[in-house]
Scaffold this motif. Sequence first.
Motif, PDB file in Angstrom:
ATOM      1  N   ALA A   1       0.847  -1.194   0.000  1.00 13.60           N
ATOM      2  CA  ALA A   1       0.000   0.000   0.000  1.00 13.60           C
ATOM      3  C   ALA A   1       0.884   1.245   0.000  1.00 13.60           C
ATOM      4  CB  ALA A   1      -0.914  -0.010   1.217  1.00 13.60           C
ATOM      5  N   SER A   2       0.638   2.154  -0.962  1.00 14.41           N
ATOM      6  CA  SER A   2       1.519   3.308  -1.137  1.00 14.41           C
ATOM      7  C   SER A   2       0.952   4.591  -0.550  1.00 14.41           C
ATOM      8  CB  SER A   2       1.825   3.518  -2.628  1.00 14.41           C
ATOM      9  OG  SER A   2       2.553   2.428  -3.142  1.00 14.41           O
ATOM     10  N   PHE A   3      -0.219   5.029  -1.039  1.00 11.59           N
ATOM     11  CA  PHE A   3      -0.792   6.268  -0.523  1.00 11.59           C
ATOM     12  C   PHE A   3      -2.294   6.306  -0.772  1.00 11.59           C
ATOM     13  CE2 PHE A   3       0.331   7.170  -4.892  1.00 11.59           C
ATOM     14  CZ  PHE A   3      -0.739   7.913  -5.387  1.00 11.59           C
ATOM     15  N   ILE A   4      -2.975   7.141   0.006  1.00 11.48           N
ATOM     16  CA  ILE A   4      -4.423   7.342  -0.121  1.00 11.48           C
ATOM     17  C   ILE A   4      -4.661   8.489  -1.090  1.00 11.48           C
ATOM     18  CG2 ILE A   4      -6.542   7.982   1.128  1.00 11.48           C
ATOM     19  CD1 ILE A   4      -5.060   6.892   3.682  1.00 11.48           C
ATOM     20  N   TRP A   5      -5.414   8.245  -2.154  1.00 14.15           N
ATOM     21  CA  TRP A   5      -5.678   9.314  -3.115  1.00 14.15           C
ATOM     22  C   TRP A   5      -7.075   9.912  -2.961  1.00 14.15           C
ATOM     23  CZ3 TRP A   5      -9.618   8.713  -6.766  1.00 14.15           C
ATOM     24  CH2 TRP A   5     -10.090   7.410  -6.958  1.00 14.15           C
ATOM     25  N   MET A   6      -7.957   9.219  -2.255  1.00 13.28           N
ATOM     26  CA  MET A   6      -9.297   9.735  -1.987  1.00 13.28           C
ATOM     27  C   MET A   6      -9.822   9.063  -0.730  1.00 13.28           C
ATOM     28  SD  MET A   6     -11.968  11.563  -2.551  1.00 13.28           S
ATOM     29  CE  MET A   6     -11.673  12.312  -4.161  1.00 13.28           C
ATOM     30  N   SER A   7     -10.646   9.779   0.040  1.00 12.33           N
ATOM     31  CA  SER A   7     -11.253   9.206   1.231  1.00 12.33           C
ATOM     32  C   SER A   7     -12.661   9.753   1.377  1.00 12.33           C
ATOM     33  CB  SER A   7     -10.423   9.538   2.475  1.00 12.33           C
ATOM     34  OG  SER A   7     -10.964   8.909   3.615  1.00 12.33           O
ATOM     35  N   ILE A   8     -13.634   8.837   1.413  1.00  8.55           N
ATOM     36  CA  ILE A   8     -15.049   9.225   1.495  1.00  8.55           C
ATOM     37  C   ILE A   8     -15.658   8.607   2.746  1.00  8.55           C
ATOM     38  CG2 ILE A   8     -17.308   9.042   0.382  1.00  8.55           C
ATOM     39  CD1 ILE A   8     -15.888   9.028  -2.291  1.00  8.55           C
ATOM     40  N   ASP A   9     -16.256   9.457   3.580  1.00  9.53           N
ATOM     41  CA  ASP A   9     -16.903   8.995   4.807  1.00  9.53           C
ATOM     42  C   ASP A   9     -18.303   8.493   4.466  1.00  9.53           C
ATOM     43  OD1 ASP A   9     -18.053   8.585   7.256  1.00  9.53           O
ATOM     44  OD2 ASP A   9     -17.393  10.489   8.125  1.00  9.53           O
ATOM     45  N   PRO A  10     -18.561   7.181   4.565  1.00 13.38           N
ATOM     46  CA  PRO A  10     -19.870   6.647   4.164  1.00 13.38           C
ATOM     47  C   PRO A  10     -21.006   7.084   5.075  1.00 13.38           C
ATOM     48  CG  PRO A  10     -18.548   4.931   5.191  1.00 13.38           C
ATOM     49  CD  PRO A  10     -17.655   6.122   5.043  1.00 13.38           C
ATOM     50  N   ASN A  11     -20.682   7.587   6.275  1.00 16.19           N
ATOM     51  CA  ASN A  11     -21.719   7.977   7.227  1.00 16.19           C
ATOM     52  C   ASN A  11     -21.980   9.474   7.273  1.00 16.19           C
ATOM     53  OD1 ASN A  11     -22.010   5.253   8.195  1.00 16.19           O
ATOM     54  ND2 ASN A  11     -20.099   5.525   9.321  1.00 16.19           N
ATOM     55  N   ALA A  12     -21.215  10.256   6.512  1.00 15.37           N
ATOM     56  CA  ALA A  12     -21.361  11.709   6.556  1.00 15.37           C
ATOM     57  C   ALA A  12     -22.425  12.193   5.579  1.00 15.37           C
ATOM     58  CB  ALA A  12     -20.017  12.371   6.241  1.00 15.37           C
ATOM     59  N   ASP A  13     -22.882  13.435   5.772  1.00 11.69           N
ATOM     60  CA  ASP A  13     -23.825  14.022   4.828  1.00 11.69           C
ATOM     61  C   ASP A  13     -23.078  14.441   3.568  1.00 11.69           C
ATOM     62  OD1 ASP A  13     -22.524  16.441   5.400  1.00 11.69           O
ATOM     63  OD2 ASP A  13     -23.975  16.977   6.939  1.00 11.69           O
ATOM     64  N   LEU A  14     -23.814  14.909   2.575  1.00 14.50           N
ATOM     65  CA  LEU A  14     -23.241  15.174   1.250  1.00 14.50           C
ATOM     66  C   LEU A  14     -22.068  16.143   1.302  1.00 14.50           C
ATOM     67  CD1 LEU A  14     -23.437  14.634  -1.770  1.00 14.50           C
ATOM     68  CD2 LEU A  14     -25.033  16.564  -1.942  1.00 14.50           C
ATOM     69  N   LEU A  15     -22.189  17.220   2.077  1.00 13.26           N
ATOM     70  CA  LEU A  15     -21.145  18.240   2.101  1.00 13.26           C
ATOM     71  C   LEU A  15     -19.902  17.786   2.863  1.00 13.26           C
ATOM     72  CD1 LEU A  15     -23.321  21.449   2.667  1.00 13.26           C
ATOM     73  CD2 LEU A  15     -22.329  20.590   0.527  1.00 13.26           C
ATOM     74  N   GLY A  16     -20.076  16.791   3.736  1.00 14.48           N
ATOM     75  CA  GLY A  16     -18.936  16.339   4.529  1.00 14.48           C
ATOM     76  C   GLY A  16     -18.387  14.992   4.116  1.00 14.48           C
ATOM     77  N   LYS A  17     -18.778  14.526   2.934  1.00 16.36           N
ATOM     78  CA  LYS A  17     -18.391  13.182   2.491  1.00 16.36           C
ATOM     79  C   LYS A  17     -16.879  13.004   2.344  1.00 16.36           C
ATOM     80  CE  LYS A  17     -21.967  10.436   1.755  1.00 16.36           C
ATOM     81  NZ  LYS A  17     -22.051   9.106   2.417  1.00 16.36           N
ATOM     82  N   ILE A  18     -16.217  13.991   1.779  1.00 16.73           N
ATOM     83  CA  ILE A  18     -14.778  13.844   1.497  1.00 16.73           C
ATOM     84  C   ILE A  18     -13.958  14.209   2.728  1.00 16.73           C
ATOM     85  CG2 ILE A  18     -12.848  14.622   0.075  1.00 16.73           C
ATOM     86  CD1 ILE A  18     -14.803  15.116  -2.179  1.00 16.73           C
ATOM     87  N   ARG A  19     -13.071  13.302   3.124  1.00 10.45           N
ATOM     88  CA  ARG A  19     -12.139  13.577   4.219  1.00 10.45           C
ATOM     89  C   ARG A  19     -10.898  14.240   3.608  1.00 10.45           C
ATOM     90  NH1 ARG A  19     -12.964   7.686   5.226  1.00 10.45           N
ATOM     91  NH2 ARG A  19     -14.559   7.397   6.818  1.00 10.45           N
ATOM     92  N   TRP A  20     -10.951  15.557   3.493  1.00  9.41           N
ATOM     93  CA  TRP A  20      -9.924  16.291   2.749  1.00  9.41           C
ATOM     94  C   TRP A  20      -8.525  16.092   3.333  1.00  9.41           C
ATOM     95  CZ3 TRP A  20     -11.265  18.123  -1.822  1.00  9.41           C
ATOM     96  CH2 TRP A  20     -12.630  18.412  -2.055  1.00  9.41           C
ATOM     97  N   SER A  21      -8.420  15.949   4.653  1.00  8.90           N
ATOM     98  CA  SER A  21      -7.102  15.838   5.283  1.00  8.90           C
ATOM     99  C   SER A  21      -6.380  14.536   4.933  1.00  8.90           C
ATOM    100  CB  SER A  21      -7.259  15.945   6.806  1.00  8.90           C
ATOM    101  OG  SER A  21      -8.041  14.867   7.297  1.00  8.90           O
ATOM    102  N   ARG A  22      -7.119  13.549   4.413  1.00 10.77           N
ATOM    103  CA  ARG A  22      -6.507  12.257   4.102  1.00 10.77           C
ATOM    104  C   ARG A  22      -6.063  12.132   2.651  1.00 10.77           C
ATOM    105  NH1 ARG A  22      -6.859   8.683   8.022  1.00 10.77           N
ATOM    106  NH2 ARG A  22      -6.659   6.854   6.671  1.00 10.77           N
ATOM    107  N   LEU A  23      -6.464  13.092   1.810  1.00  7.59           N
ATOM    108  CA  LEU A  23      -6.148  13.002   0.389  1.00  7.59           C
ATOM    109  C   LEU A  23      -4.639  13.058   0.160  1.00  7.59           C
ATOM    110  CD1 LEU A  23      -9.198  13.342   0.149  1.00  7.59           C
ATOM    111  CD2 LEU A  23      -8.811  14.914  -1.753  1.00  7.59           C
ATOM    112  N   PHE A  24      -4.143  12.142  -0.636  1.00  7.91           N
ATOM    113  CA  PHE A  24      -2.729  12.052  -1.026  1.00  7.91           C
ATOM    114  C   PHE A  24      -1.807  11.948   0.186  1.00  7.91           C
ATOM    115  CE2 PHE A  24      -4.952  14.159  -4.518  1.00  7.91           C
ATOM    116  CZ  PHE A  24      -4.633  13.283  -5.552  1.00  7.91           C
ATOM    117  N   SER A  25      -2.269  11.245   1.218  1.00  5.83           N
ATOM    118  CA  SER A  25      -1.433  11.028   2.403  1.00  5.83           C
ATOM    119  C   SER A  25      -0.776   9.665   2.325  1.00  5.83           C
ATOM    120  CB  SER A  25      -2.277  11.144   3.682  1.00  5.83           C
ATOM    121  OG  SER A  25      -3.348  10.209   3.663  1.00  5.83           O
ATOM    122  N   GLY A  26       0.402   9.548   2.893  1.00  6.47           N
ATOM    123  CA  GLY A  26       1.135   8.287   2.888  1.00  6.47           C
ATOM    124  C   GLY A  26       0.544   7.303   3.878  1.00  6.47           C
ATOM    125  N   ILE A  27       0.988   6.043   3.794  1.00 10.68           N
ATOM    126  CA  ILE A  27       0.504   4.976   4.669  1.00 10.68           C
ATOM    127  C   ILE A  27       1.697   4.441   5.452  1.00 10.68           C
ATOM    128  CG2 ILE A  27      -0.570   2.700   4.744  1.00 10.68           C
ATOM    129  CD1 ILE A  27      -1.937   3.437   2.072  1.00 10.68           C
TER     130      ILE A  27
END
Length: 363
Positions: free
Chosen positions: A336-362
């Motif tokens: 596993a190299s890096f996270i390119w997108m992160s979507i919270d399945p329990n959040a509402d539409l405006l909060g779906k994307i976990r912006w802080s996790r985008l393109f973060s290393g593992i």
Amino acid sequence: MSIFNIFKKKEKKKKGAVREWVDAIVFAVIAATLIRWAFMEAYTIPTPSMENTLLVGDFLFVSKINYGPRTPKTPLQVPLTHAKLWGPLSDLSSYSDAIQLPQFRLPGLGDVERNDVVVFNYPPEFEHPTDLKTHYIKRCVAVGGDTLEIKDTQVYINGEKGENPADMQFLYFIASDKTINQRVFEQNGVWDVRPYDGGCYIQARPQDAQKFESLPFVKRVIPVRHQESDVEPRIFPDASRFPWNVDYYGPLVIPAEGMTIQLDEDMVATYGSTIRDYEGLEDVKVQENKLIIDGKVATEYTFQQNYYFMMGDNRHNSEDSRYWGFVPEDHIVGEASFIWMSIDPNADLLGKIRWSRLFSGIN
């Protein structure tokens, strides 16, 4: 006829729009298939077994080049699929096993090392060929030749404390007479909550669990752990002979290529199923605490490949090697190299994307 006409090139017919589209699609499929096979492939996290390192809804890229890509074992397959087709055809197999080729691993940048986060084919799934078994992702805690032991949740490798993942989680019980708002859990880094009489169970990092102790409506935060004497019936390799559990486990030696073992009853109980299922032998059985190869009782065995012990970072909510055993080297897919997108399945539409996790290393 003029000599110039003899050498005059015929005009090429212009491709039609349909032909151009077909050529473009064929090229794109071939290119994507080669990239997916040899270099990098996208995956998504469907379960919480690696929380908080990886969250449900994380999309990541996995490098095939790190450990070396495997040649296809099952060549008759619909491109860009795994074991099943997509959508309304998802119950249908995407491949034919009429042709099964020997599988080889091409040179890579290195080998699987301790603490790598690894994608692999789930070993005990025998419905599909090796390269089409379900993908799992776990952390490699021990490699071939290591002696692994777990004491009170702490992993030891060759007698020394193993490195603990920064976001490793355990099970806790929060004693409270009040219903705690979901927002409080999320603010404290907790995603897995199960209400129970007198409180709730949570999966959390130790530092996050401690935060709840200061809340006025929380009575106690209690770590939930096995005792050394507890026996889990499903534990690998054999609970009747090795009375272990997920918090107290081993010692267990991880098989390595070229390692020879003497096949007494304990060794057959420990390694017999591994030899039978993953060593590529045609006629092998485990009967009455004996390993029978080609109709003869084997007294010793030399392993043909390396094996690995995988565990989830969410230590009390992970189906891993503690339950189903070793991961063979030929089941390893990539790192596993890096996270390119992160979507919270329990959040509402405006909060779906976990912006802080985008393109973060593992890590």
